[in-house]
Scaffold this active site. Structure first.
Site, short mmCIF file in Angstrom:
data_model
loop_
_atom_site.label_atom_id
_atom_site.label_comp_id
_atom_site.label_asym_id
_atom_site.label_seq_id
_atom_site.Cartn_x
_atom_site.Cartn_y
_atom_site.Cartn_z
N CYS A 34 0.79 -1.09 -0.02
CA CYS A 34 0.07 -0.08 0.11
C CYS A 34 0.64 1.07 -0.08
CB CYS A 34 -0.88 -0.10 1.15
SG CYS A 34 -0.03 0.00 2.77
N SER A 35 2.22 1.10 0.27
CA SER A 35 3.01 2.22 0.37
C SER A 35 3.89 2.53 -0.98
CB SER A 35 4.10 2.20 1.28
OG SER A 35 3.51 1.91 2.62
#
Length: 473
Positions: A253-254
Protein backbone atom coordinates in the site's frame (compact mmCIF):
# COMPACT_ATOMS: atom_id res chain seq x y z
CA UNK A 1 -28.41 -25.46 10.77
CA UNK A 2 -27.94 -26.75 14.29
CA UNK A 3 -31.46 -27.09 15.64
CA UNK A 4 -30.30 -27.00 19.24
CA UNK A 5 -28.66 -23.60 19.18
CA UNK A 6 -29.94 -22.21 15.88
CA UNK A 7 -26.53 -21.62 14.28
CA UNK A 8 -24.90 -23.13 11.22
CA UNK A 9 -21.99 -25.59 11.45
CA UNK A 10 -19.54 -23.02 10.05
CA UNK A 11 -20.50 -20.47 12.69
CA UNK A 12 -20.30 -23.15 15.38
CA UNK A 13 -16.77 -23.89 14.19
CA UNK A 14 -15.76 -20.25 14.63
CA UNK A 15 -17.30 -20.22 18.10
CA UNK A 16 -15.34 -23.33 19.03
CA UNK A 17 -12.06 -21.79 17.85
CA UNK A 18 -12.69 -18.57 19.77
CA UNK A 19 -13.60 -20.55 22.89
CA UNK A 20 -10.31 -22.44 22.62
CA UNK A 21 -8.45 -19.17 22.15
CA UNK A 22 -10.15 -17.66 25.19
CA UNK A 23 -9.28 -20.62 27.41
CA UNK A 24 -5.66 -20.60 26.22
CA UNK A 25 -5.35 -16.84 26.75
CA UNK A 26 -6.65 -16.99 30.30
CA UNK A 27 -4.07 -19.61 31.20
CA UNK A 28 -1.34 -17.65 29.38
CA UNK A 29 -2.22 -14.54 31.36
CA UNK A 30 -2.62 -16.37 34.68
CA UNK A 31 0.89 -17.80 34.38
CA UNK A 32 2.20 -14.75 32.59
CA UNK A 33 5.52 -12.98 32.94
CA UNK A 34 7.52 -10.68 30.73
CA UNK A 35 9.91 -13.53 30.02
CA UNK A 36 7.05 -15.82 28.93
CA UNK A 37 5.44 -13.22 26.66
CA UNK A 38 8.82 -12.39 25.14
CA UNK A 39 9.63 -16.06 24.45
CA UNK A 40 6.26 -16.59 22.80
CA UNK A 41 6.83 -13.57 20.55
CA UNK A 42 10.32 -14.76 19.65
CA UNK A 43 8.97 -18.22 18.84
CA UNK A 44 6.55 -16.71 16.33
CA UNK A 45 9.32 -14.52 14.94
CA UNK A 46 11.69 -17.41 14.38
CA UNK A 47 8.88 -19.42 12.78
CA UNK A 48 8.82 -17.00 9.84
CA UNK A 49 12.47 -15.87 9.85
CA UNK A 50 14.22 -19.26 9.87
CA UNK A 51 15.62 -19.24 6.31
CA UNK A 52 14.19 -22.53 5.03
CA UNK A 53 10.75 -21.71 6.42
CA UNK A 54 10.89 -18.16 5.10
CA UNK A 55 11.69 -19.45 1.62
CA UNK A 56 8.86 -21.98 1.74
CA UNK A 57 6.40 -19.33 2.90
CA UNK A 58 7.47 -16.92 0.15
CA UNK A 59 7.20 -19.59 -2.53
CA UNK A 60 3.79 -20.68 -1.29
CA UNK A 61 2.55 -17.09 -1.16
CA UNK A 62 3.50 -16.35 -4.76
CA UNK A 63 2.25 -19.73 -6.02
CA UNK A 64 -1.16 -19.49 -4.35
CA UNK A 65 -1.89 -15.76 -4.61
CA UNK A 66 -0.19 -15.01 -7.92
CA UNK A 67 1.03 -11.75 -6.37
CA UNK A 68 4.57 -10.44 -5.91
CA UNK A 69 7.82 -12.35 -6.28
CA UNK A 70 9.69 -14.81 -4.11
CA UNK A 71 13.00 -12.96 -3.46
CA UNK A 72 11.21 -9.80 -2.30
CA UNK A 73 8.77 -11.71 -0.13
CA UNK A 74 11.72 -13.44 1.54
CA UNK A 75 13.24 -10.01 2.18
CA UNK A 76 9.94 -8.63 3.45
CA UNK A 77 9.29 -11.58 5.78
CA UNK A 78 12.79 -11.23 7.21
CA UNK A 79 13.15 -7.46 7.55
CA UNK A 80 9.63 -6.69 8.75
CA UNK A 81 9.86 -9.37 11.42
CA UNK A 82 13.40 -8.53 12.48
CA UNK A 83 12.52 -4.85 12.72
CA UNK A 84 9.43 -5.57 14.79
CA UNK A 85 11.39 -7.80 17.18
CA UNK A 86 13.95 -5.02 17.54
CA UNK A 87 11.21 -2.49 18.29
CA UNK A 88 9.59 -4.56 21.03
CA UNK A 89 12.73 -6.16 22.54
CA UNK A 90 12.88 -3.89 25.59
CA UNK A 91 9.21 -2.95 25.79
CA UNK A 92 7.43 -3.82 29.03
CA UNK A 93 4.00 -5.37 28.50
CA UNK A 94 3.60 -7.26 31.79
CA UNK A 95 3.15 -5.93 35.31
CA UNK A 96 3.93 -2.36 36.28
CA UNK A 97 5.00 -0.41 33.21
CA UNK A 98 4.90 3.11 34.66
CA UNK A 99 4.98 4.53 38.18
CA UNK A 100 4.61 8.28 38.70
CA UNK A 101 4.82 9.21 42.40
CA UNK A 102 4.06 12.88 41.66
CA UNK A 103 0.78 12.03 39.96
CA UNK A 104 0.17 9.15 42.33
CA UNK A 105 -0.57 6.83 39.43
CA UNK A 106 0.81 3.37 38.77
CA UNK A 107 0.06 1.72 35.41
CA UNK A 108 -0.21 -2.04 35.06
CA UNK A 109 -0.18 -3.60 31.59
CA UNK A 110 -3.04 -6.00 30.89
CA UNK A 111 -3.80 -8.16 27.86
CA UNK A 112 -6.83 -7.34 25.74
CA UNK A 113 -7.84 -11.01 25.47
CA UNK A 114 -8.59 -12.67 22.15
CA UNK A 115 -7.48 -10.75 19.06
CA UNK A 116 -9.20 -11.33 15.72
CA UNK A 117 -6.92 -10.40 12.81
CA UNK A 118 -8.25 -9.97 9.28
CA UNK A 119 -5.30 -10.08 6.87
CA UNK A 120 -4.82 -9.54 3.11
CA UNK A 121 -3.50 -11.74 0.31
CA UNK A 122 -0.78 -9.21 -0.60
CA UNK A 123 1.31 -10.17 2.46
CA UNK A 124 -0.13 -13.55 3.51
CA UNK A 125 2.75 -14.41 5.86
CA UNK A 126 4.35 -11.12 6.92
CA UNK A 127 1.13 -9.41 8.03
CA UNK A 128 -0.21 -12.35 10.09
CA UNK A 129 3.23 -12.80 11.66
CA UNK A 130 3.34 -9.13 12.63
CA UNK A 131 -0.08 -9.34 14.26
CA UNK A 132 0.71 -12.64 15.99
CA UNK A 133 3.99 -11.37 17.45
CA UNK A 134 2.36 -8.19 18.77
CA UNK A 135 -0.54 -10.18 20.23
CA UNK A 136 1.71 -12.63 22.06
CA UNK A 137 3.98 -9.85 23.32
CA UNK A 138 0.91 -8.39 25.04
CA UNK A 139 -0.24 -11.68 26.59
CA UNK A 140 -3.11 -12.24 24.16
CA UNK A 141 -4.26 -15.13 22.03
CA UNK A 142 -5.08 -14.52 18.38
CA UNK A 143 -7.28 -15.97 15.63
CA UNK A 144 -6.36 -15.02 12.06
CA UNK A 145 -8.87 -14.73 9.23
CA UNK A 146 -6.86 -14.92 5.99
CA UNK A 147 -8.12 -13.98 2.56
CA UNK A 148 -9.08 -17.01 0.44
CA UNK A 149 -5.84 -16.82 -1.54
CA UNK A 150 -3.79 -16.44 1.63
CA UNK A 151 -5.05 -19.59 3.37
CA UNK A 152 -2.16 -21.86 2.36
CA UNK A 153 0.51 -19.42 3.53
CA UNK A 154 -1.31 -18.77 6.79
CA UNK A 155 -1.71 -22.50 7.47
CA UNK A 156 2.00 -23.03 6.87
CA UNK A 157 2.98 -20.12 9.09
CA UNK A 158 0.81 -21.31 11.96
CA UNK A 159 2.15 -24.86 11.62
CA UNK A 160 5.66 -23.44 11.97
CA UNK A 161 4.61 -21.39 15.00
CA UNK A 162 3.04 -24.43 16.63
CA UNK A 163 6.28 -26.36 16.11
CA UNK A 164 8.13 -23.61 17.99
CA UNK A 165 5.44 -23.55 20.69
CA UNK A 166 5.91 -27.26 21.24
CA UNK A 167 9.55 -26.61 22.16
CA UNK A 168 8.40 -24.19 24.87
CA UNK A 169 5.37 -26.11 26.05
CA UNK A 170 3.02 -23.33 24.96
CA UNK A 171 -0.61 -23.99 24.12
CA UNK A 172 -1.11 -24.17 20.36
CA UNK A 173 -4.54 -22.59 20.79
CA UNK A 174 -2.87 -19.27 21.51
CA UNK A 175 -2.47 -18.92 17.73
CA UNK A 176 -5.20 -20.23 15.44
CA UNK A 177 -6.85 -19.40 12.13
CA UNK A 178 -10.26 -19.68 10.56
CA UNK A 179 -9.85 -22.76 8.35
CA UNK A 180 -10.82 -22.98 4.69
CA UNK A 181 -13.16 -22.43 3.12
CA UNK A 182 -13.26 -18.85 4.24
CA UNK A 183 -16.47 -16.86 4.10
CA UNK A 184 -17.78 -13.43 5.01
CA UNK A 185 -20.07 -15.10 7.54
CA UNK A 186 -17.15 -16.76 9.33
CA UNK A 187 -15.10 -13.58 9.38
CA UNK A 188 -18.10 -11.60 10.61
CA UNK A 189 -18.69 -14.04 13.46
CA UNK A 190 -15.03 -13.89 14.43
CA UNK A 191 -15.11 -10.11 14.52
CA UNK A 192 -18.25 -10.10 16.63
CA UNK A 193 -16.96 -12.55 19.27
CA UNK A 194 -13.33 -11.52 19.90
CA UNK A 195 -12.16 -8.71 22.19
CA UNK A 196 -10.43 -6.58 19.56
CA UNK A 197 -10.36 -6.66 15.78
CA UNK A 198 -7.24 -5.80 13.80
CA UNK A 199 -8.08 -5.37 10.13
CA UNK A 200 -5.72 -4.83 7.22
CA UNK A 201 -7.02 -5.20 3.68
CA UNK A 202 -9.85 -4.07 1.44
CA UNK A 203 -11.94 -1.09 2.43
CA UNK A 204 -14.96 -3.41 2.43
CA UNK A 205 -13.32 -5.48 5.18
CA UNK A 206 -12.30 -2.31 7.02
CA UNK A 207 -15.88 -1.01 6.97
CA UNK A 208 -17.21 -4.33 8.25
CA UNK A 209 -14.58 -4.40 11.00
CA UNK A 210 -15.41 -0.89 12.15
CA UNK A 211 -19.14 -1.63 12.26
CA UNK A 212 -19.06 -5.13 13.80
CA UNK A 213 -19.66 -3.97 17.37
CA UNK A 214 -16.22 -5.02 18.64
CA UNK A 215 -13.54 -2.34 19.16
CA UNK A 216 -11.50 -2.37 15.96
CA UNK A 217 -8.20 -1.00 14.75
CA UNK A 218 -8.32 -0.76 10.99
CA UNK A 219 -6.31 1.02 8.33
CA UNK A 220 -7.06 3.13 5.27
CA UNK A 221 -6.39 2.90 1.57
CA UNK A 222 -3.03 3.79 0.09
CA UNK A 223 -2.50 5.84 -3.04
CA UNK A 224 0.96 7.29 -2.56
CA UNK A 225 1.90 10.50 -4.32
CA UNK A 226 5.56 11.58 -4.37
CA UNK A 227 6.80 15.02 -5.34
CA UNK A 228 10.21 15.59 -6.99
CA UNK A 229 11.18 19.25 -6.78
CA UNK A 230 13.91 21.32 -8.46
CA UNK A 231 16.30 20.95 -5.51
CA UNK A 232 16.24 17.12 -5.47
CA UNK A 233 19.15 14.81 -6.25
CA UNK A 234 17.50 13.42 -9.37
CA UNK A 235 19.67 10.33 -9.74
CA UNK A 236 19.15 9.34 -6.11
CA UNK A 237 15.43 10.05 -6.35
CA UNK A 238 15.05 7.95 -9.49
CA UNK A 239 16.97 5.04 -7.95
CA UNK A 240 14.92 5.09 -4.74
CA UNK A 241 11.60 5.41 -6.55
CA UNK A 242 12.49 2.50 -8.84
CA UNK A 243 13.55 0.24 -5.97
CA UNK A 244 10.40 1.11 -4.05
CA UNK A 245 7.96 0.84 -6.96
CA UNK A 246 9.26 -2.52 -8.11
CA UNK A 247 9.65 -4.17 -4.70
CA UNK A 248 7.45 -7.27 -4.49
CA UNK A 249 5.86 -6.10 -7.74
CA UNK A 250 4.12 -3.13 -6.09
CA UNK A 251 1.95 -5.17 -3.71
CA UNK A 252 2.52 -2.70 -0.89
CA UNK A 253 0.00 0.00 0.00
CA UNK A 254 3.08 2.23 0.30
CA UNK A 255 4.16 1.76 -3.31
CA UNK A 256 4.32 4.97 -5.36
CA UNK A 257 1.19 5.41 -7.49
CA UNK A 258 1.81 8.96 -8.72
CA UNK A 259 4.86 11.15 -9.25
CA UNK A 260 4.53 14.90 -9.46
CA UNK A 261 7.65 16.47 -10.94
CA UNK A 262 8.22 20.21 -11.17
CA UNK A 263 8.72 21.62 -14.66
CA UNK A 264 12.28 22.89 -14.11
CA UNK A 265 13.64 19.34 -13.72
CA UNK A 266 10.97 17.30 -15.49
CA UNK A 267 13.01 16.32 -18.55
CA UNK A 268 16.14 15.68 -16.52
CA UNK A 269 14.20 13.47 -14.10
CA UNK A 270 12.64 11.48 -16.94
CA UNK A 271 16.18 10.84 -18.20
CA UNK A 272 17.35 9.77 -14.73
CA UNK A 273 14.28 7.55 -14.38
CA UNK A 274 14.94 5.90 -17.74
CA UNK A 275 18.49 5.07 -16.64
CA UNK A 276 16.98 3.16 -13.70
CA UNK A 277 14.48 1.24 -15.86
CA UNK A 278 11.44 3.50 -15.79
CA UNK A 279 9.94 3.84 -19.27
CA UNK A 280 7.93 6.95 -20.12
CA UNK A 281 4.54 6.45 -21.75
CA UNK A 282 3.46 9.80 -23.25
CA UNK A 283 -0.02 11.12 -22.54
CA UNK A 284 -0.99 10.45 -26.15
CA UNK A 285 -0.72 6.71 -25.40
CA UNK A 286 -2.20 6.76 -21.91
CA UNK A 287 -5.62 5.62 -23.11
CA UNK A 288 -4.09 2.37 -24.38
CA UNK A 289 -2.65 1.62 -20.94
CA UNK A 290 -5.93 2.48 -19.23
CA UNK A 291 -7.91 0.22 -21.57
CA UNK A 292 -5.65 -2.75 -20.87
CA UNK A 293 -5.13 -2.10 -17.15
CA UNK A 294 -8.88 -1.73 -16.52
CA UNK A 295 -10.40 -3.82 -19.35
CA UNK A 296 -13.81 -4.18 -17.67
CA UNK A 297 -13.63 -1.39 -15.13
CA UNK A 298 -11.58 -3.58 -12.75
CA UNK A 299 -7.83 -4.00 -12.48
CA UNK A 300 -6.48 -6.61 -14.88
CA UNK A 301 -5.30 -9.66 -12.88
CA UNK A 302 -2.68 -10.32 -15.56
CA UNK A 303 -1.03 -7.03 -14.58
CA UNK A 304 -1.59 -6.80 -10.80
CA UNK A 305 1.64 -7.45 -8.87
CA UNK A 306 3.34 -9.20 -11.78
CA UNK A 307 6.98 -9.28 -12.87
CA UNK A 308 7.95 -6.65 -15.42
CA UNK A 309 7.92 -8.97 -18.44
CA UNK A 310 4.42 -10.27 -17.68
CA UNK A 311 3.17 -6.77 -16.96
CA UNK A 312 4.52 -5.41 -20.24
CA UNK A 313 3.07 -8.32 -22.21
CA UNK A 314 -0.38 -7.88 -20.66
CA UNK A 315 -0.34 -4.15 -21.39
CA UNK A 316 0.77 -4.65 -24.99
CA UNK A 317 4.04 -2.83 -24.33
CA UNK A 318 6.49 -5.69 -24.91
CA UNK A 319 8.95 -4.61 -27.60
CA UNK A 320 7.69 -1.03 -27.46
CA UNK A 321 9.82 0.04 -24.50
CA UNK A 322 13.58 -0.23 -23.95
CA UNK A 323 15.03 -3.57 -22.96
CA UNK A 324 15.37 -3.82 -19.19
CA UNK A 325 12.27 -1.74 -18.48
CA UNK A 326 11.18 -2.31 -14.87
CA UNK A 327 8.10 -0.10 -14.66
CA UNK A 328 5.99 2.32 -16.66
CA UNK A 329 5.43 6.01 -15.92
CA UNK A 330 2.32 7.15 -17.76
CA UNK A 331 1.96 10.87 -18.36
CA UNK A 332 -1.39 12.37 -17.37
CA UNK A 333 -2.90 15.54 -15.97
CA UNK A 334 -6.25 14.06 -14.97
CA UNK A 335 -7.48 13.23 -11.46
CA UNK A 336 -10.66 11.69 -10.07
CA UNK A 337 -13.00 8.72 -10.30
CA UNK A 338 -13.29 9.01 -14.07
CA UNK A 339 -9.51 8.79 -14.42
CA UNK A 340 -8.29 5.51 -12.91
CA UNK A 341 -4.63 6.32 -13.50
CA UNK A 342 -4.92 8.75 -10.57
CA UNK A 343 -5.79 5.92 -8.17
CA UNK A 344 -4.09 2.84 -6.73
CA UNK A 345 -2.82 0.49 -9.43
CA UNK A 346 -1.20 -2.43 -7.53
CA UNK A 347 1.21 -2.89 -10.41
CA UNK A 348 4.48 -1.65 -11.88
CA UNK A 349 2.62 1.32 -13.36
CA UNK A 350 2.54 4.85 -11.98
CA UNK A 351 1.00 8.11 -13.12
CA UNK A 352 3.38 10.94 -13.96
CA UNK A 353 2.25 14.55 -13.50
CA UNK A 354 4.07 17.72 -14.52
CA UNK A 355 3.71 20.77 -12.25
CA UNK A 356 4.71 24.37 -12.95
CA UNK A 357 6.45 24.73 -9.57
CA UNK A 358 6.42 23.33 -6.05
CA UNK A 359 3.19 25.06 -5.03
CA UNK A 360 1.46 23.61 -8.09
CA UNK A 361 2.90 20.19 -7.26
CA UNK A 362 1.55 20.47 -3.72
CA UNK A 363 -1.89 21.40 -5.06
CA UNK A 364 -1.84 18.39 -7.39
CA UNK A 365 -0.93 16.08 -4.52
CA UNK A 366 -3.81 17.51 -2.48
CA UNK A 367 -6.26 16.82 -5.33
CA UNK A 368 -5.04 13.24 -5.67
CA UNK A 369 -5.45 12.66 -1.92
CA UNK A 370 -8.92 14.17 -2.04
CA UNK A 371 -9.80 11.52 -4.58
CA UNK A 372 -8.06 8.52 -2.95
CA UNK A 373 -5.48 7.78 -0.27
CA UNK A 374 -6.16 10.58 2.22
CA UNK A 375 -4.38 10.02 5.50
CA UNK A 376 -1.93 7.36 4.37
CA UNK A 377 1.29 9.03 3.22
CA UNK A 378 2.99 11.26 0.69
CA UNK A 379 6.64 11.57 -0.24
CA UNK A 380 8.99 14.28 -1.38
CA UNK A 381 12.48 14.33 -2.84
CA UNK A 382 13.94 17.72 -2.00
CA UNK A 383 16.88 19.57 -0.49
CA UNK A 384 14.50 21.98 1.26
CA UNK A 385 13.18 20.46 4.48
CA UNK A 386 10.75 23.34 5.01
CA UNK A 387 8.80 22.01 2.03
CA UNK A 388 8.42 18.62 3.71
CA UNK A 389 7.18 20.33 6.87
CA UNK A 390 4.79 22.38 4.76
CA UNK A 391 3.30 19.22 3.26
CA UNK A 392 2.79 17.86 6.75
CA UNK A 393 1.13 21.08 7.85
CA UNK A 394 -1.23 21.45 4.90
CA UNK A 395 -2.03 18.06 3.34
CA UNK A 396 -4.45 15.45 4.75
CA UNK A 397 -1.75 12.87 5.47
CA UNK A 398 -0.29 11.09 8.51
CA UNK A 399 3.20 10.64 7.05
CA UNK A 400 5.55 12.67 4.85
CA UNK A 401 8.44 10.51 3.68
CA UNK A 402 11.50 12.62 2.84
CA UNK A 403 14.19 11.53 0.36
CA UNK A 404 13.54 7.82 0.91
CA UNK A 405 12.26 4.80 -0.99
CA UNK A 406 8.65 5.11 0.06
CA UNK A 407 7.74 1.42 0.36
CA UNK A 408 10.69 0.71 2.63
CA UNK A 409 10.33 3.83 4.76
CA UNK A 410 6.61 4.09 5.52
CA UNK A 411 6.26 0.82 7.41
CA UNK A 412 9.48 1.22 9.37
CA UNK A 413 13.10 1.01 8.29
CA UNK A 414 16.43 0.48 9.98
CA UNK A 415 17.39 4.01 8.96
CA UNK A 416 14.32 5.89 10.18
CA UNK A 417 12.30 6.03 13.37
CA UNK A 418 8.95 4.65 12.22
CA UNK A 419 7.72 1.47 13.95
CA UNK A 420 8.03 -1.63 11.80
CA UNK A 421 4.55 -2.54 10.61
CA UNK A 422 2.56 -3.64 7.60
CA UNK A 423 -0.53 -1.68 8.63
CA UNK A 424 -0.64 2.10 8.50
CA UNK A 425 -3.34 4.03 10.31
CA UNK A 426 -4.70 6.99 8.34
CA UNK A 427 -6.37 9.12 11.01
CA UNK A 428 -9.69 10.85 10.50
CA UNK A 429 -8.76 11.58 6.87
CA UNK A 430 -8.83 7.84 6.15
CA UNK A 431 -11.69 7.22 8.62
CA UNK A 432 -9.39 5.34 11.00
CA UNK A 433 -9.14 5.43 14.79
CA UNK A 434 -5.32 5.57 14.68
CA UNK A 435 -2.87 7.84 12.85
CA UNK A 436 0.22 5.74 13.59
CA UNK A 437 1.72 2.53 12.29
CA UNK A 438 0.03 -0.42 13.98
CA UNK A 439 2.33 -1.54 16.82
CA UNK A 440 2.48 -3.30 20.18
CA UNK A 441 0.60 -0.59 22.08
CA UNK A 442 -2.56 -1.44 20.14
CA UNK A 443 -2.43 -4.96 21.63
CA UNK A 444 -2.40 -4.06 25.34
CA UNK A 445 -4.49 -2.03 27.76
CA UNK A 446 -3.66 -0.71 31.21
CA UNK A 447 -5.13 -0.52 34.67
CA UNK A 448 -4.33 2.65 36.62
CA UNK A 449 -3.85 2.63 40.38
CA UNK A 450 -4.82 6.16 41.44
CA UNK A 451 -3.74 7.55 44.82
CA UNK A 452 -4.49 10.80 46.57
CA UNK A 453 -1.94 13.61 46.08
CA UNK A 454 -1.59 17.09 47.55
CA UNK A 455 -4.25 19.33 45.96
CA UNK A 456 -3.25 21.36 42.89
CA UNK A 457 -6.24 23.69 42.51
CA UNK A 458 -5.14 26.94 40.83
CA UNK A 459 -6.46 30.42 41.56
CA UNK A 460 -8.65 31.93 38.85
CA UNK A 461 -6.05 34.65 38.24
CA UNK A 462 -3.48 31.96 37.41
CA UNK A 463 -5.69 30.55 34.66
CA UNK A 464 -7.46 33.64 33.31
CA UNK A 465 -4.98 36.43 34.10
CA UNK A 466 -3.57 36.87 30.60
CA UNK A 467 -6.98 36.47 29.01
CA UNK A 468 -8.51 39.07 31.31
CA UNK A 469 -5.67 41.51 30.56
CA UNK A 470 -6.60 41.30 26.88
CA UNK A 471 -10.38 41.34 26.95
CA UNK A 472 -11.31 42.27 30.52
CA UNK A 473 -13.60 40.44 32.88
Amino acid sequence: MNAQDGISPEIAEVDRIVAQARKAQRAFEAGGSQALYDKAALAAGWAIMEPARNKALAETAVETTGLGNVPDKITKNHRKTLGLLRDIADVKTHGVINDDPTAGITEIARPIGVIGAVVPSTNPAATPANNIINALKGGNSIVVAPSPKGVASCEMLIDYIHSEFDKLGLDRNLVQMIPAPGSKAKTQRLMETVDRVICTGSQNNVHRAQSCGTPAVAVGAGNVTVIVDETADLQAAAAKITASKCFDNATSCSSENALVVVDAVYDAFVTAMAAEGGALVPSSEASVIVARLWPDGHLNRSVIAQDADKMLEALGMAGKVPEGTKFLAVETDEIGPDYPLSGEKLSRVLALYRAEDFEAAKALAARILAYQGAGHSVGIHTDDDTRAVGLGRDLPTCRVIVNQAHTFATGGSFNNGMPFSLSMGCGSWGRNSIDTNLHWRHFVQTTKIVRETPPREPELEEIFGVYWSEVGQ
